[in-house]
Scaffold this motif. Structure first.
Motif, PDB file in Angstrom:
ATOM      1  N   PHE A  30       2.356   9.152  -2.770  1.00 22.95           N
ATOM      2  CA  PHE A  30       2.413   7.717  -2.592  1.00 22.95           C
ATOM      3  C   PHE A  30       4.323   8.061  -3.736  1.00 22.95           C
ATOM      4  N   ARG A  31       4.909   7.317  -2.931  1.00 18.30           N
ATOM      5  CA  ARG A  31       6.088   7.121  -3.582  1.00 18.30           C
ATOM      6  C   ARG A  31       6.249   5.395  -5.204  1.00 18.30           C
ATOM      7  N   VAL A  32       6.740   5.785  -5.929  1.00 19.66           N
ATOM      8  CA  VAL A  32       7.534   4.449  -6.282  1.00 19.66           C
ATOM      9  C   VAL A  32       9.006   4.681  -6.167  1.00 19.66           C
ATOM     10  N   ILE A  33       9.085   3.094  -6.514  1.00 23.87           N
ATOM     11  CA  ILE A  33      10.493   2.962  -5.812  1.00 23.87           C
ATOM     12  C   ILE A  33      10.862   1.857  -6.668  1.00 23.87           C
ATOM     13  N   ALA A  34      12.906   2.658  -8.173  1.00 22.87           N
ATOM     14  CA  ALA A  34      12.845   1.670  -8.881  1.00 22.87           C
ATOM     15  C   ALA A  34      14.066   1.291  -8.495  1.00 22.87           C
ATOM     16  N   HIS A  35      13.978  -0.232  -8.729  1.00 27.99           N
ATOM     17  CA  HIS A  35      15.208  -1.016  -7.758  1.00 27.99           C
ATOM     18  C   HIS A  35      15.930  -1.483  -9.880  1.00 27.99           C
ATOM     19  N   ARG A  36      16.654  -1.774  -9.429  1.00 23.92           N
ATOM     20  CA  ARG A  36      17.541  -2.591 -10.987  1.00 23.92           C
ATOM     21  C   ARG A  36      16.717  -4.136 -10.678  1.00 23.92           C
ATOM     22  N   PRO A  37      17.195  -4.414 -12.015  1.00 24.61           N
ATOM     23  CA  PRO A  37      16.279  -5.902 -11.905  1.00 24.61           C
ATOM     24  C   PRO A  37      16.978  -6.725 -11.355  1.00 24.61           C
TER      25      PRO A  37
ATOM     26  N   GLN B 155      17.627  -6.633  -8.632  1.00 21.28           N
ATOM     27  CA  GLN B 155      17.096  -6.290  -6.693  1.00 21.28           C
ATOM     28  C   GLN B 155      15.956  -6.077  -6.681  1.00 21.28           C
ATOM     29  N   PHE B 156      15.109  -5.995  -7.934  1.00 20.24           N
ATOM     30  CA  PHE B 156      13.586  -5.991  -7.900  1.00 20.24           C
ATOM     31  C   PHE B 156      13.323  -7.769  -7.403  1.00 20.24           C
ATOM     32  N   GLU B 157      13.580  -8.367  -8.365  1.00 20.47           N
ATOM     33  CA  GLU B 157      13.209 -10.248  -8.735  1.00 20.47           C
ATOM     34  C   GLU B 157      14.020  -9.951  -6.794  1.00 20.47           C
TER      35      GLU B 157
ATOM     36  N   ALA C 207       0.666  -0.942   0.096  1.00 22.10           N
ATOM     37  CA  ALA C 207      -0.203  -0.066   0.095  1.00 22.10           C
ATOM     38  C   ALA C 207       1.036   1.444   0.462  1.00 22.10           C
ATOM     39  N   ASN C 208       0.202   2.124  -0.731  1.00 19.88           N
ATOM     40  CA  ASN C 208       0.996   3.800  -1.538  1.00 19.88           C
ATOM     41  C   ASN C 208       2.660   3.374  -1.741  1.00 19.88           C
ATOM     42  N   GLU C 209       3.327   2.568  -1.531  1.00 19.33           N
ATOM     43  CA  GLU C 209       4.107   2.381  -2.548  1.00 19.33           C
ATOM     44  C   GLU C 209       4.442   1.139  -3.489  1.00 19.33           C
ATOM     45  N   LEU C 210       4.807   1.698  -4.152  1.00 17.52           N
ATOM     46  CA  LEU C 210       5.057   0.817  -5.584  1.00 17.52           C
ATOM     47  C   LEU C 210       6.544   0.736  -6.254  1.00 17.52           C
ATOM     48  N   HIS C 211       6.547  -0.928  -6.481  1.00 17.49           N
ATOM     49  CA  HIS C 211       8.426  -1.499  -6.217  1.00 17.49           C
ATOM     50  C   HIS C 211       8.174  -1.879  -7.809  1.00 17.49           C
ATOM     51  N   ILE C 212       9.500  -1.412  -8.409  1.00 13.96           N
ATOM     52  CA  ILE C 212       9.102  -1.589  -9.855  1.00 13.96           C
ATOM     53  C   ILE C 212      10.553  -1.971 -10.522  1.00 13.96           C
ATOM     54  N   PRO C 213      10.739  -2.309 -11.323  1.00 16.04           N
ATOM     55  CA  PRO C 213      12.428  -2.992 -12.326  1.00 16.04           C
ATOM     56  C   PRO C 213      12.489  -1.529 -12.818  1.00 16.04           C
ATOM     57  N   ALA C 214      13.817  -1.058 -12.687  1.00 15.19           N
ATOM     58  CA  ALA C 214      13.950   0.204 -13.942  1.00 15.19           C
ATOM     59  C   ALA C 214      14.250  -0.288 -15.017  1.00 15.19           C
ATOM     60  N   GLY C 215      14.303   0.810 -16.195  1.00 13.39           N
ATOM     61  CA  GLY C 215      14.370  -0.127 -17.680  1.00 13.39           C
ATOM     62  C   GLY C 215      13.697  -0.796 -18.233  1.00 13.39           C
ATOM     63  N   ARG C 216      12.729  -0.750 -17.222  1.00 15.35           N
ATOM     64  CA  ARG C 216      11.816  -1.595 -17.952  1.00 15.35           C
ATOM     65  C   ARG C 216       9.901  -1.014 -18.143  1.00 15.35           C
ATOM     66  N   PRO C 217       9.651  -1.420 -19.449  1.00 12.49           N
ATOM     67  CA  PRO C 217       8.299  -0.544 -18.967  1.00 12.49           C
ATOM     68  C   PRO C 217       6.914  -1.018 -18.338  1.00 12.49           C
TER      69      PRO C 217
END
Length: 208
Positions: free
Chosen positions: A88-95, A97-99, A18-28
């Motif tokens: 809210f925040r979107v946090i982009a991780h290296r792929p 690290q995201f996995e 909730a209120n945070e979205l974690h995504i991989p960087a460099g990917r749509p």
């Protein structure tokens, strides 16, 4: 707005947050936007334009963070009293690290086949009625009225981005969130003692 976030990976596995979205960087990334009450508008200025969230309708938004980082977002449509405090925040991780993060969170959401005796805070979470409004994956708490607390201990902020996340702010929010963010849906728990607030906050900090 953004009360519940479902992160979907390959195989349609779902991580609740909730209120945070974690995504991989460099990917749509395609976001499926819905509202359960009034019209909101999701806006992450550095990643996208604005798109409305309309009750009874699902809209799609495409975002992409080219580099790892933290990107602030905001509701951009007036939606009631606490609108100005709805971020809210979107946090982009290296792929890689995201996995790793998704694997860790999926494991934490799985029910423990041999659960240990509940801590004082976990028992109070149930007896005080918190589980009627909040969900914690892997436990009996399955409420839908408030934000999902499955990973609340690892979030950077509370109250949709208005407070840093630490034990003191968790205690203050539980005791009287209305004094911090008027007209939110969380009732005040002025009847809880300092020790009970400490126990609840300590339990919530373990939810990673």
């Amino acid at each position: 707005m953004v009360a519940r976030v479902l992160s979907r990976r390959r195989g349609r596995e779902i991580v609740h947050d909730a209120n945070e979205l974690h995504i991989p960087a460099g990917r749509p990334i395609v976001l499926e936007l819905e509202s359960g009450d009034v019209i909101h508008s999701l806006w992450v200025p550095r990643l996208s334009g604005k798109l409305d969230m309309i009750p009874g309708r699902r809209n799609l938004m495409r975002i992409q963070a080219d580099e790892p980082g933290v990107f602030g977002g905001q509701c951009a449509e007036y939606c009631g009293g606490p609108h100005a405090l709805m971020g809210f925040r979107v946090i982009a991780h290296r792929p890689a690290q995201f996995e790793q993060l998704m694997r860790f969170r999926m494991a934490r959401q799985s029910p423990d086949p041999a659960p240990a005796a509940p801590s004082a805070g976990e028992a109070l979470f149930e007896s005080a009625g918190c589980s009627a409004c909040h969900r914690v994956a892997g436990t009996a708490a399955n409420g839908l009225a408030g934000p999902d607390l499955t990973h609340v201990g690892s979030r950077r902020s509370l109250g949709a981005g208005i407070l840093p996340n630490n034990r003191g702010t968790i205690m203050g929010w539980i005791a009287n969130s209305q004094a911090i963010k008027p007209n939110n849906r969380m009732p005040a728990y002025a009847n809880l003692t300092a020790q009970q607030l400490t126990d609840l906050a300590a339990y919530l900090e373990t939810l990673q």
